[in-house]
Design an enzyme around this catalytic site. Structure first.
Site, mmCIF file in Angstrom:
data_model
loop_
_atom_site.group_PDB
_atom_site.id
_atom_site.type_symbol
_atom_site.label_atom_id
_atom_site.label_comp_id
_atom_site.label_asym_id
_atom_site.label_seq_id
_atom_site.Cartn_x
_atom_site.Cartn_y
_atom_site.Cartn_z
ATOM 1 N N GLU A 62 -3.733 -4.279 -7.453
ATOM 2 C CA GLU A 62 -2.833 -4.902 -6.542
ATOM 3 C C GLU A 62 -3.464 -6.197 -5.770
ATOM 4 O OE1 GLU A 62 -1.054 -5.621 -2.399
ATOM 5 O OE2 GLU A 62 -3.145 -5.432 -2.907
ATOM 6 N N ASP A 106 -7.232 -0.259 -5.802
ATOM 7 C CA ASP A 106 -8.327 -1.191 -6.010
ATOM 8 C C ASP A 106 -8.851 -1.847 -4.629
ATOM 9 O OD1 ASP A 106 -5.779 -2.567 -6.131
ATOM 10 O OD2 ASP A 106 -6.662 -4.518 -6.725
#
Ligand SMILES: [Zn+2]
Length: 368
Positions: free
Chosen positions: A139, A78
């Site tokens: 994350e 991400d």
């Protein structure tokens, strides 16, 4: 040998695929297709359903020489906002985003480096041990993918995370423990002009708590912050509710405990001073780690760094990453500099040279 053109082309493709936190599926599909084509077996775990994302973590496995210890690489999939419609541009050896977005080199430079390593590893089968590639979701929103990773799918005994800003050659062996501290102050509402003496101001209680709390940089290893405050309804009402939320971090667990205690004490004193009630919540966000330079995973990484002609630089960080979660699960893991700078800003960039070095490092680790 690293194929510079293939590496940069892949990096451009990867940053062009939107993958904000909880929406990483397109990138998972892309990597699954590529890695399957290279002979990796592919699994997607159930983390997506647990955290409310559109995909779980991607775990790709490449069998190898069983005389060598199994290892894993990790990057997160991400990116932060603004991260939709990234248009990478290469100019004077530096890659940036053309528009008003982040580039997403955090952490897609690491992903491109790992993909290049994968290409090279499959070309010479008996020179590497078993390799897992662990690509985590979400994350940036609190290490949620790593925290919910299905570890039964990972066989690696040593972990290499390619997710640190700064130059290739840096090895992060120390990272903090972190607590989140929240408090809800409950006072009593009253008309501020007619009978304020009947009220108990939750805002004043919270303000006293914050004012008497040790915050900021406490010492070289410990920091603390109150980052959110809200409360009250209107200027003419003594506020019955106020909430604060903050954090403390330290490279030493005993220092974190001490700092957290002092913050909780300040909260309780603030409430008491004004006759308010308070509920305090302390949650461990992640555990820290502190790996000695003699640890096998650290030696492994530093030898690979020397192998590509660089000098290892041992570093500590004040930030948390998936590396924290992996270390607390028992697999010794280091975080490595990937060469991107200014992450989480629209100025984010990476040089072609650093990207190549990151890929060379991944290769040196895998084919050691
Ligand atoms: Zn990152």
């Amino acid at each position: 040998m690293v194929d510079q053109k293939r590496l940069v082309d892949n990096f451009f493709e990867i940053v062009s695929i939107d993958s904000l936190s909880f929406k990483e599926k397109k990138l998972v599909d892309y990597l699954a297709r590529k890695l399957k084509g290279l002979g990796f077996s592919i699994k997607v775990d159930g983390a997506g359903a647990i955290i409310g994302g559109n995909t779980g973590n991607l775990i790709a496995h490449l069998p190898g020489n069983s005389d060598k210890p199994p290892i894993y690489f990790n990057c997160h999939l991400d990116t932060v906002e603004p991260g939709i419609g990234v248009e990478p541009v290469l100019k004077d050896g530096i890659i940036r985003a053309a528009g008003e977005t982040v580039l997403g080199a955090d952490d897609k430079a690491g992903i491109a480096a790992i993909l290049e390593m994968a290409h090279i590893a499959v070309e010479g089968e008996d020179t590497h041990g078993p390799i897992d590639l662990v690509f985590t979701v979400a994350e940036e929103t609190g290490l949620l993918g790593a925290k919910n990773l299905d570890w039964s799918l990972v066989t690696g005994e040593y972990g290499f995370v390619l997710d640190a800003a700064g130059l290739v050659g840096e090895i992060y062996t120390v990272a903090p423990w972190q607590n989140t501290i929240s408090a809800v102050f409950r006072g009593r509402a009253a008309h501020a002009g007619v009978n304020p003496e009947l009220g108990v101001s939750a805002v004043q209680a919270a303000a006293r708590a914050i004012e008497t709390m040790p915050l900021g940089r406490r010492d070289s290893e410990t920091t603390a912050n109150i980052g959110e405050i809200k409360g009250g309804r209107a200027p003419n009402i003594v506020p019955e509710l106020a909430e604060i939320k903050g954090e403390a971090r330290s490279l030493k667990l005993n220092k974190l405990d001490r700092q957290t205690d002092r913050m909780v004490q300040a909260i309780n004193h603030g409430a008491k001073a004004f006759g308010a009630e308070v509920d305090v919540d302390v949650a461990r966000e992640y555990d820290g780690y502190n790996l000695s330079s003699k640890k096998k995973v650290v030696v492994w990484a530093s030898e690979a760094i020397k192998h590509i002609g660089l000098e290892p630089i041992y570093a500590s960080t004040g930030g948390g990453s998936d590396t924290n979660v992996f270390n607390s699960r028992g697999a010794p893991t280091v975080n490595l500099g990937v060469g991107y700078i200014d992450p989480h800003t629209t100025n984010e960039s990476i040089s072609q040279d650093q990207l190549r070095l990151a890929a060379e490092l991944a290769v040196a680790i895998a084919l050691r």
